[in-house]
Write a protein that holds these residues in place. Structure first.
Motif, PDB file in Angstrom:
ATOM      1  N   GLU A  75      33.549 -19.997  31.856  1.00  0.00           N
ATOM      2  CA  GLU A  75      33.923 -18.721  31.256  1.00  0.00           C
ATOM      3  C   GLU A  75      32.812 -17.717  31.511  1.00  0.00           C
ATOM      4  OE1 GLU A  75      35.109 -18.906  27.199  1.00  0.00           O
ATOM      5  OE2 GLU A  75      36.246 -20.765  27.440  1.00  0.00           O
ATOM      6  N   ARG A 393      43.107 -16.548  31.749  1.00  0.00           N
ATOM      7  CA  ARG A 393      42.704 -16.746  30.360  1.00  0.00           C
ATOM      8  C   ARG A 393      42.777 -15.432  29.582  1.00  0.00           C
ATOM      9  NH1 ARG A 393      37.836 -18.423  31.406  1.00  0.00           N
ATOM     10  NH2 ARG A 393      38.398 -20.611  31.657  1.00  0.00           N
ATOM     11  N   ARG A 394      42.312 -14.357  30.193  1.00  0.00           N
ATOM     12  CA  ARG A 394      42.320 -13.050  29.522  1.00  0.00           C
ATOM     13  C   ARG A 394      43.746 -12.494  29.399  1.00  0.00           C
ATOM     14  NH1 ARG A 394      37.423 -10.614  28.863  1.00  0.00           N
ATOM     15  NH2 ARG A 394      35.647 -11.754  29.732  1.00  0.00           N
ATOM     16  N   GLU A 396      46.537 -14.296  29.166  1.00  0.00           N
ATOM     17  CA  GLU A 396      47.214 -15.069  28.122  1.00  0.00           C
ATOM     18  C   GLU A 396      46.760 -14.638  26.732  1.00  0.00           C
ATOM     19  OE1 GLU A 396      47.767 -19.704  26.628  1.00  0.00           O
ATOM     20  OE2 GLU A 396      46.419 -19.225  28.288  1.00  0.00           O
ATOM     21  N   THR A 397      45.440 -14.453  26.570  1.00  0.00           N
ATOM     22  CA  THR A 397      44.911 -14.067  25.267  1.00  0.00           C
ATOM     23  C   THR A 397      45.364 -12.659  24.889  1.00  0.00           C
ATOM     24  OG1 THR A 397      42.958 -15.415  25.762  1.00  0.00           O
ATOM     25  CG2 THR A 397      42.810 -13.953  23.878  1.00  0.00           C
ATOM     26  N   THR A 400      49.045 -12.749  23.892  1.00  0.00           N
ATOM     27  CA  THR A 400      49.180 -13.381  22.574  1.00  0.00           C
ATOM     28  C   THR A 400      48.753 -12.426  21.472  1.00  0.00           C
ATOM     29  OG1 THR A 400      48.732 -15.536  23.572  1.00  0.00           O
ATOM     30  CG2 THR A 400      48.531 -15.385  21.186  1.00  0.00           C
ATOM     31  N   TYR A 401      47.671 -11.705  21.696  1.00  0.00           N
ATOM     32  CA  TYR A 401      47.182 -10.755  20.698  1.00  0.00           C
ATOM     33  C   TYR A 401      48.187  -9.616  20.507  1.00  0.00           C
ATOM     34  CZ  TYR A 401      44.038  -7.505  18.307  1.00  0.00           C
ATOM     35  OH  TYR A 401      43.481  -6.642  17.391  1.00  0.00           O
ATOM     36  N   LEU A 409      46.406 -15.802  17.649  1.00  0.00           N
ATOM     37  CA  LEU A 409      45.295 -16.315  18.459  1.00  0.00           C
ATOM     38  C   LEU A 409      44.721 -17.580  17.835  1.00  0.00           C
ATOM     39  CD1 LEU A 409      43.246 -13.138  19.492  1.00  0.00           C
ATOM     40  CD2 LEU A 409      44.803 -14.471  20.898  1.00  0.00           C
ATOM     41  N   ARG A 412      46.988 -20.580  18.244  1.00  0.00           N
ATOM     42  CA  ARG A 412      47.023 -21.130  19.603  1.00  0.00           C
ATOM     43  C   ARG A 412      45.621 -21.471  20.125  1.00  0.00           C
ATOM     44  NH1 ARG A 412      51.576 -17.277  22.622  1.00  0.00           N
ATOM     45  NH2 ARG A 412      53.295 -17.806  21.202  1.00  0.00           N
ATOM     46  N   LEU A 414      42.991 -19.652  20.717  1.00  0.00           N
ATOM     47  CA  LEU A 414      42.484 -18.741  21.741  1.00  0.00           C
ATOM     48  C   LEU A 414      41.339 -17.914  21.172  1.00  0.00           C
ATOM     49  CD1 LEU A 414      45.877 -17.527  23.259  1.00  0.00           C
ATOM     50  CD2 LEU A 414      44.330 -19.263  24.179  1.00  0.00           C
ATOM     51  N   ASP A 415      40.499 -17.389  22.047  1.00  0.00           N
ATOM     52  CA  ASP A 415      39.290 -16.682  21.646  1.00  0.00           C
ATOM     53  C   ASP A 415      39.527 -15.179  21.702  1.00  0.00           C
ATOM     54  OD1 ASP A 415      36.708 -15.687  21.271  1.00  0.00           O
ATOM     55  OD2 ASP A 415      35.792 -17.381  22.319  1.00  0.00           O
ATOM     56  N   HIS A 418      38.408 -12.779  24.612  1.00  0.00           N
ATOM     57  CA  HIS A 418      39.125 -12.674  25.882  1.00  0.00           C
ATOM     58  C   HIS A 418      40.230 -11.625  25.853  1.00  0.00           C
ATOM     59  CE1 HIS A 418      37.788 -17.097  26.460  1.00  0.00           C
ATOM     60  NE2 HIS A 418      36.925 -16.262  27.001  1.00  0.00           N
TER      61      HIS A 418
END
Length: 532
Positions: A75, A393-394, A396-397, A400-401, A409, A412, A414-415, A418
């Motif tokens: 990452e 990754r970014r 998807e995040t 989701t957000y 987040l 799931r 997730l951070d 991202h």
């Protein structure tokens, strides 16, 4: 050739297999003829149009990448951060391998000192008499324990004193023919099992006379790690490959069988004590084999001879899969192939300063393009994988957000770091204003994000924005590189989708980059500079 093929094909007395064998044998013979035809072509070139097709199209094979897959999962915030982390991870891997090899040399010295201690004192006379009698007995298999009480050190002391007093008879592989030791010594003598070869424990008793295979294996890995040569070049080393430096240390040069020329010169200066010790031991082992009469050092100059079973006709392969697995398990390291050390060295040479010429010199390439292609298939490939994964990754995040905020987040795993709140790059020189409102497909749910493949298909998409900056141009360059290496695979999976979706996108990227290169060269150059 065409006429001959027709005659063979029409012959009724030949099977299909026989016809094919005759055809390929004749073609092989004709294409090996020397000289050229009147049109300037060689026989081999002239035969190409007449090569029979088997009807099967060979799928393009992916090139092997020996660098660790973990690089692709790093990452990172930007390319500079990725390079920094990749360098740190690769350096840790290289250092771990070298520490493990150094530990093997240290263990060898400790066993050597242990045996010196046993030899410094005479064995107990009573134990010595019983052990000598047991060794001389003919009615006991080698693996049986003696009936009397004696420790492993007692047996080791007696055997070592016998070896020091008189050289035993050896078979053609260097194993003693009139000695034996009891079973169970491996649990009581230091490094006994680590020094075994072909299930024999005799290499432990010969530590003061020859090197065990595990030590030779570690020396091989140390030289691979230091020189950056390929496996065959290190395996080609002979006694004459080493030259003593005036101020101490060694200069060495091997042979590259792949290109039929010599490797770049590599030096081991005086301050590299571990490597100097490794070379000293390697050369000492060769001299010891000569003193034992196992090789003729005046004729046999090859170095990589260990405990083997072929009468020293061929050098040992110390880095085959089985031995590497055992070595990694012994040192608690993840399994790796010795061939990884060359691209590892090349990557660590390139990443700090991005000096392509330094890598070219290290690898012994004739031109920079060869070096660039080598890096593209190794470290550049891994870095591109990492950047693509970070992009996914970014995306998807961020999606989701947009759908459910921080609560989704967390659900799931997730951070929040991202999440990208700006326009989402589409990878073709533009960005998307609303990734949840792309062109609809029958299989697409209302809250499902757009796949980003229809931006240039048909009438395009109203949410697409042409944003020409360093980031979007860099993404377009990366997408072009991706298509360049994967277009055949994508086409083979679905030719219709390739023509309808991917081809317009590819053409759009090509034209856009050409325009940017001509009219906004600074942006193009800055974006290109961000590529690994």
């Amino acid at each position: 050739m065409s006429a001959i093929e027709a005659d063979i094909a029409e012959h009724e007395g030949l099977s299909v297999y026989a016809k094919e064998r005759y055809y390929f044998s004749l073609r092989g013979l004709l294409t090996r003829l020397p000289g050229k035809l009147k049109d300037g072509f060689t026989f081999q070139q002239a035969a190409i149009p007449y090569v029979r097709s088997t009807g099967r199209r060979k799928q393009p094979a992916l090139l092997q990448n020996d660098l660790p897959q973990e690089i692709a999962h790093i990452e990172h915030s930007d390319l500079l951060d990725l390079r920094r982390q990749a360098e740190k991870a690769l350096l840790a891997r290289k250092s771990g391998i070298e520490r493990a090899a150094a530990l093997d040399l240290k263990t060898y010295e400790e066993v050597f000192s242990f045996q010196e201690r046993l030899l410094s004192e005479p064995p107990d006379p009573e134990h010595a008499a019983k052990i000598d009698k047991w060794i001389a007995a003919d009615n006991h298999p080698e693996s049986r324990r003696p009936s009397f009480q004696a420790t492993a050190e007692d047996f080791a002391s007696v055997l070592l004193h016998r070896l020091q007093k008189q050289a035993p008879k050896l078979d053609r592989n260097g194993y003693p023919t009139e000695l034996r030791y009891p079973n169970g010594l491996g649990d009581q003598l230091p490094a006994f099992n680590a020094f075994r070869a072909w299930h024999s424990g005799w290499p432990w008793f010969w530590v003061r006379l020859r090197l065990p295979n595990s030590v030779l294996q570690s020396i091989f890995l140390l030289l691979l790690s230091h020189t950056g040569w390929n496996v065959g070049a290190v395996g080609s080393l002979t006694v004459d490959s080493f030259e003593h430096l005036q101020l101490g240390g060694y200069r060495l040069q091997g042979f590259k069988g792949k290109t039929d020329d010599e490797t770049p010169v590599s030096e081991i200066p005086r301050h590299m004590k571990l490597l100097r010790k490794a070379v000293d031991l390697l050369l000492w082992n060769h001299r010891q084999l000569g003193l034992a009469g196992l090789i003729d050092p005046r004729i046999e100059r090859r170095l990589w001879f260990g405990w083997q079973l072929d009468g020293f006709r061929a050098t040992s392969n110390f880095i085959n899969t089985t031995r590497m697995a055992s070595w990694c398990e012994r040192h608690n390291l993840p399994l790796f192939h010795a061939s990884e050390l060359r691209p590892l060295k090349a990557a660590l040479t390139y990443l700090p300063q991005r000096d392509l010429e330094a890598v070219r010199i290290l690898l012994g390439h004739q031109n920079l393009k060869t070096t660039d292609d080598y890096l593209k298939n190794t470290i550049f490939f891994r870095l591109n994988e990492a950047m693509m994964l970070e992009f996914q990754r970014r995306i998807e995040t961020s999606i989701t957000y947009a759908q459910g905020g921080e609560s989704l987040l967390l659900k799931r795993a997730l951070d929040l770091r991202h999440v990208d709140n700006a326009l989402v790059p589409t990878g073709d020189g533009g960005a998307c204003a609303n990734i949840l409102a792309g062109p609809g497909f029958p299989s697409k749910a209302d809250n499902e994000p757009c796949a980003g493949l229809s931006c240039q298909a048909g009438l395009g998409c109203e949410n697409y924005r042409l944003v020409v900056d360093t980031t979007t141009v860099e993404m377009a360059l990366r997408t072009r590189l991706y298509y360049r290496s994967r277009w055949q695979s994508i086409y083979d999976v679905n030719p219709e989708a390739f023509s309808r979706l991917h081809l317009p996108r590819l053409l759009y990227i090509h034209v856009l980059l050409r325009i940017i290169w001509e009219q906004r060269p600074v942006i193009y150059e800055n974006a290109e500079a961000n590529l690994p």
